[in-house]
Design an enzyme around this catalytic site. Structure first.
Site, PDB file in Angstrom:
ATOM      1  N   GLU A 226      35.101 -24.946  11.312  1.00 54.14           N
ATOM      2  CA  GLU A 226      36.183 -26.027  12.134  1.00 54.14           C
ATOM      3  C   GLU A 226      34.937 -26.960  12.900  1.00 54.14           C
ATOM      4  O   GLU A 226      35.205 -28.149  12.797  1.00 54.14           O
ATOM      5  CB  GLU A 226      37.233 -25.583  13.046  1.00 54.14           C
ATOM      6  N   ARG A 304      44.539 -21.258  24.062  1.00 51.19           N
ATOM      7  CA  ARG A 304      45.223 -20.509  23.281  1.00 51.19           C
ATOM      8  C   ARG A 304      45.430 -18.945  23.637  1.00 51.19           C
ATOM      9  O   ARG A 304      46.498 -18.555  23.440  1.00 51.19           O
ATOM     10  CB  ARG A 304      45.069 -20.552  21.925  1.00 51.19           C
ATOM     11  N   GLU A 706      47.313 -17.984  10.123  1.00 45.62           N
ATOM     12  CA  GLU A 706      46.836 -16.921  11.179  1.00 45.62           C
ATOM     13  C   GLU A 706      47.775 -15.976  11.611  1.00 45.62           C
ATOM     14  O   GLU A 706      47.134 -14.920  11.856  1.00 45.62           O
ATOM     15  CB  GLU A 706      46.524 -17.838  12.118  1.00 45.62           C
TER      16      GLU A 706
HETATM   17  N1  MTE Z   1      42.577 -18.185   3.848  1.00 42.33           N
HETATM   18  C1  MTE Z   1      41.418 -18.147   3.392  1.00 42.33           C
HETATM   19  N2  MTE Z   1      41.555 -17.755   1.664  1.00 42.33           N
HETATM   20  N3  MTE Z   1      40.199 -18.862   3.589  1.00 42.33           N
HETATM   21  C2  MTE Z   1      40.208 -19.257   4.948  1.00 42.33           C
HETATM   22  O1  MTE Z   1      39.055 -19.661   5.202  1.00 42.33           O
HETATM   23  N4  MTE Z   1      41.190 -19.750   6.950  1.00 42.33           N
HETATM   24  C3  MTE Z   1      42.319 -19.186   7.989  1.00 42.33           C
HETATM   25  C4  MTE Z   1      43.852 -19.380   7.081  1.00 42.33           C
HETATM   26  N5  MTE Z   1      43.593 -18.564   5.974  1.00 42.33           N
HETATM   27  C5  MTE Z   1      41.331 -19.349   5.745  1.00 42.33           C
HETATM   28  C6  MTE Z   1      42.481 -18.669   5.297  1.00 42.33           C
HETATM   29  C7  MTE Z   1      42.449 -20.041   9.264  1.00 42.33           C
HETATM   30  S1  MTE Z   1      41.401 -19.802  10.343  1.00 42.33           S
HETATM   31  C8  MTE Z   1      43.612 -21.018   8.964  1.00 42.33           C
HETATM   32  S2  MTE Z   1      43.511 -21.882  10.823  1.00 42.33           S
HETATM   33  C9  MTE Z   1      44.337 -21.522   8.129  1.00 42.33           C
HETATM   34  O2  MTE Z   1      44.052 -20.601   7.047  1.00 42.33           O
HETATM   35  C10 MTE Z   1      43.846 -22.701   7.622  1.00 42.33           C
HETATM   36  O3  MTE Z   1      44.778 -23.217   6.534  1.00 42.33           O
HETATM   37  P1  MTE Z   1      46.122 -23.670   6.915  1.00 42.33           P
HETATM   38  O4  MTE Z   1      46.292 -24.478   8.136  1.00 42.33           O
HETATM   39  O5  MTE Z   1      46.410 -24.377   5.525  1.00 42.33           O
HETATM   40  O6  MTE Z   1      47.115 -22.475   7.098  1.00 42.33           O
HETATM   41  N1  HPA Z   2      43.953 -24.244  16.594  1.00 47.00           N
HETATM   42  C1  HPA Z   2      42.914 -24.456  15.866  1.00 47.00           C
HETATM   43  N2  HPA Z   2      41.956 -25.491  16.139  1.00 47.00           N
HETATM   44  C2  HPA Z   2      42.142 -26.184  17.092  1.00 47.00           C
HETATM   45  C3  HPA Z   2      43.143 -26.096  18.007  1.00 47.00           C
HETATM   46  C4  HPA Z   2      44.104 -24.957  17.804  1.00 47.00           C
HETATM   47  O1  HPA Z   2      45.221 -24.873  18.367  1.00 47.00           O
HETATM   48  N3  HPA Z   2      43.084 -26.880  19.015  1.00 47.00           N
HETATM   49  C5  HPA Z   2      41.959 -27.894  18.764  1.00 47.00           C
HETATM   50  N4  HPA Z   2      41.404 -27.218  17.467  1.00 47.00           N
HETATM   51 MO1  MOS Z   3      41.707 -21.747  12.188  1.00 44.92          MO
HETATM   52  S1  MOS Z   3      40.568 -20.495  13.373  1.00 44.92           S
HETATM   53  O1  MOS Z   3      42.302 -22.647  13.203  1.00 44.92           O
HETATM   54  O2  MOS Z   3      40.531 -22.597  11.415  1.00 44.92           O
END
Ligand code: MTE
Ligand code: HPA
Ligand code: MOS
Length: 752
Positions: A226, A304, A706
């Site tokens: 990120e 958070r 998450e």
């Molecule tokens: N799933 C896979 N396979 N690979 C990833 O890197 N990242 C996780 C989750 N699931 C991740 C994952 C994290 S930290 C987040 S924030 C969310 O996926 C981001 O994707 P989304 O917003 O589409 O759920």
């Molecule tokens: N989640 C993940 N990434 C972020 C957030 C959050 O709430 N706020 C800023 N970056």
């Molecule tokens: Mo997920 S820790 O918000 O990339």
């Protein structure tokens, strides 16, 4: 629908940074990083290395045309160290050579003279020195002091939860090529293409329009990309701009482990007050976040933690504070759950402590305090559509909890060398970026003349399946075949000013933007169809690649409709913009409505401990999860299982270890144990809670990335309960991960 990547993944045809076709003349980058955690730089000598045959240039902070700064939230992080070093692994110089092997040789020829400074590796030490990366925060509601005085039981203790290595399969990396007129295109393995674009522009001192960032997919991010994908992308861009050559840099695993930050370790203290009816009347906690040497995303993560400090419980009197402590570790960063898991571990520890004192099973206290509609979170948001009780009751019923609980008790009376433990873990996770301005997204849709569709959004595919969900939206809206729809790479020239793919909100934000764009196109096309068929717009719909008239297929195909629209000079391209409504937060009062909605669920975990060896097995994790109304159950189930594995790893075996000198000791997979298939519970059952979903979720399908990680916290307490069954003198400890070594010590601690 299957994950659209599964075919190319399975055949090994999916492309990552390392697989890109390289332009002729591509040069290779490598970082020379600090071999000490805290020091003054006395002399950096790159002359010998630069003389090595095949080395093209070695960049130091002196070679930066713009600002030597990549800090995202606060400008406190130099790209390349200047006068001092703040963590072991901090980038100091960027070597560019004709091959990776030459760059490696050159790295050995660089010499660095330093004057060592005192090294701080723990949060508590930094806290005592009053070293912070940002301001401390406090969330409060009610009056804890008064409430404690009215409690029958008040307990205090401290907890520790360790960091966690992301271990994305694809390590960090980027590839930069020069375009015309000084423009640079960077392909990056980042969750945040816009952040990368912005940082490059800042370091190169050019406009953002000079920089194009492109992302195809990531081999996993988990939060680790990120913010921390930025440095490497900036380095290759800097070198490309200076040398007018294509530059590739993909970190090897050792370098990646050493140089990048991880989940924040937390040292915390709590005080919990309970009345005889098992109601939690008051809760206080102080969280010491080990932020590492620079701010990175620590303030947002700290925030958070406070948002989730009371997990799925209603507590009327709360006082929680978080301190982001500056240590000499690599800047710790986002990791699935984003500070939420660290917060939840503390309240669950407090409940375990209270249960032990009262002589009741923890689940009785959990159950008595579950969040209901109209309860107010410490940050002012009022709970609506709470599924805390529903998911709890559904789990108890579906998985016959009472029976399982008795079975565990019976097992424990009948067995001496093996003991079982059972725990319940409810979750409640807020969906939205906690930073309100980040909650918006855009999409761009083109319908081509032949009826096929190409679209782009700001979403980054990292394995979570967002591209598949997005494609479903287009297919559903237009009623066309999946072969006709393709998703383009995530590119800052097509979709600009994006928030990173994070906070589990990617599908909600980008999906809603995409849906808006598609609906605008659909509206236009319905008009064209109604004219062609000479009927009312309300009678027309799109299905099976055909225009339907009052639920009957007409002879107007989708392709024909598109051709007609094109000849009539109807615009077949559209943009969509979506900004989450209703959310707001005031950081002065620490009150507001930061989340679009919450995701709930309940996990029941059973574990068996081998009381001679200290080893354990997770027998089962049975989950009732609130998917809302899932738009893709295959993908969502994969997310639950993957997150659970990561949660179990964090709680039981993954042990990030730094020496007192700040050097990463767990610097390889031989010393850092991640869960494999054998570490997974023998039984994982996931049941969808029957709900109507939420309007702010994409097609009512709730965010899933998450939240399920936090089911893994249940494992800690299941194991702990088994230990307690063996050794009644064991004083509960809240020190994660619960490794077999710790289990063994606990089994025989305070033994008579
Ligand atoms: N799933 C896979 N396979 N690979 C990833 O890197 N990242 C996780 C989750 N699931 C991740 C994952 C994290 S930290 C987040 S924030 C969310 O996926 C981001 O994707 P989304 O917003 O589409 O759920
Ligand atoms: N989640 C993940 N990434 C972020 C957030 C959050 O709430 N706020 C800023 N970056
Ligand atoms: Mo997920 S820790 O918000 O990339």
């Amino acid at each position: 629908m299957h994950n659209i990547d599964s075919y190319s993944h399975l055949r090994g045809e999916s492309l990552y940074i390392d697989d890109l076709n390289k332009q002729q003349g591509t040069l290779y980058g490598l970082v020379f990083d600090a071999p000490i955690a805290h020091a003054k730089i006395l002399k950096l000598d790159i002359a010998k290395a630069e003389d090595l045959e095949g080395v093209v240039k070695i960049f130091t902070c002196k070679d930066i045309p713009g600002s030597n700064q990549i800090g995202g939230i606060i400008p406190d992080e130099p790209l390349l160290a200047e006068k001092d070093i703040h963590f072991w692994g901090q980038p100091i110089a960027f070597i560019v050579a004709k091959s990776e092997a030459i760059a490696k040789k050159a790295r050995k020829l660089i010499t660095l003279k330093t004057e060592a400074l005192p090294v701080v590796v723990t949060a508590i030490e930094a806290f005592r020195n009053r070293q912070f990366v940002c301001k401390s925060r406090t969330f409060k509601i009610g009056d804890t002091a008064k409430a404690f005085s009215q409690c029958d039981y008040v307990m205090e203790d401290s907890t520790y939860s360790n960091g966690q290595e992301h271990l994305y399969l694809e390590t960090q990396g980027a590839y930069a090529v020069c375009k015309e007129n000084g423009k640079i295109k960077v392909t990056s393995s980042t969750q945040g293409p816009t952040q990368v674009q912005k940082a490059i522009a800042n370091v190169l001192n050019v406009g953002m329009h000079q920089i194009e960032v492109d992302v195809l997919r990531l081999g996993g991010g988990f939060g680790g990309k990120e913010d921390q994908a930025t440095a490497w992308a900036v380095m290759v861009a800097l070198a490309a701009k200076t040398l007018h050559k294509p530059i590739k840099f993909v970190l090897n695993r050792h370098d990646d482990l050493r140089m990048t930050g991880k989940r924040h370790p937390y040292e915390s203290t709590f005080k919990i007050g309970i009345t005889k009816d098992l109601k939690i009347q008051a809760f206080e906690a102080t969280f010491l976040q080990n932020s590492g040497a620079a701010c990175d995303l620590s303030p947002a993560i700290a925030e958070r933690t406070l948002f989730h400090a009371t997990n799925a419980y209603s507590i009327k009197n709360v006082f929680t504070t978080v301190h982001s402590c500056k240590t000499n570790l690599p800047p710790n960063t986002a990791f699935r759950g984003f500070g939420g898991p660290q917060g939840m571990f503390v309240i669950e520890s407090a409940i375990a402590k209270a249960a032990n004192k009262l002589g009741v099973p923890a689940y009785k206290i959990q159950e008595a305090n579950l969040l209901q509609d109209n309860d107010v979170f410490s940050y002012g948001q009022v709970a609506t559509q709470s599924e805390a009780k529903n998911s709890w009751q559904e789990a108890f019923k579906s998985f016959e909890f009472e029976k399982a609980f008795k079975k565990v008790q019976n097992f424990n009376t009948q067995n001496h060398n093996f003991k079982k433990g059972i725990s319940v873990m409810p979750i409640c996770f807020g969906i939205s970026f906690t930073n309100t301005p980040m909650n918006h997204a855009r999409a761009l849709v083109h319908i081509y003349q032949d009826g096929s569709v190409g679209f782009s959004t700001g979403a980054v595919e990292m394995g979570q399946g967002v591209n598949t969900k997005l494609r479903q939206i287009v297919i559903q809206t237009f009623g066309i075949h999946k072969q006709q729809v393709s998703i383009e790479t995530t590119n800052t020239t097509r979709v600009a000013n994006t928030s990173p793919s994070a906070a589990s909100s990617t599908a909600d934000l980008n999906g809603k933007a995409l849906l808006k764009a598609c609906n605008k196109l659909k509206e236009r096309l319905l008009k064209v169809a109604s004219k062609s068929l000479n009927c009312a717009i309300a009678d027309v719909s799109f299905k099976n690649n055909t225009v339907y008239l009052k639920k009957k297929a007409s002879d107007l195909s989708w392709e024909k409709l598109i051709q007609t629209a094109f000849l009539k000079r109807v615009n077949l391209s559209e943009q969509g913009h979506y900004a989450t409504p209703k959310i707001h937060f005031d950081k002065n009062t620490e009150k507001g409505h930061p989340f679009a909605y919450h995701v709930y669920g309940t996990a029941i975990t059973e574990a068996t401990v081998d009381c001679l060896r200290g080893t354990y097995k997770i027998d089962s994790v049975k989950i009732v999860h609130d998917f809302g109304s899932s738009m893709n159950m295959d993908i969502d189930l994969g997310q639950v299982e993957g997150a659970l594995a990561q949660g179990i790893g964090w709680m039981t075996m993954e042990e990030v270890a730094y020496g007192d000198d700040g050097r990463l000791l767990s610097n390889a997979l031989s010393t850092y144990k991640v869960p494999d298939v054998y570490a997974m519970p023998k039984i994982v059952e996931v049941k969808a809670l029957d709900t109507k979903g939420h309007d702010l979720a994409i097609l009512k399908s709730k965010a899933v990335g998450e939240p399920p990680l936090m089911y893994g916290i249940g494992t800690y307490f299941a194991i702990q309960n088994a230990i307690k069954a063996f050794n009644n003198n064991y004083n509960l400890k809240f020190d994660a991960p619960m490794t077999p070594e710790k289990v063994l010590k606990s089994l025989y601690s305070n033994a008579l």
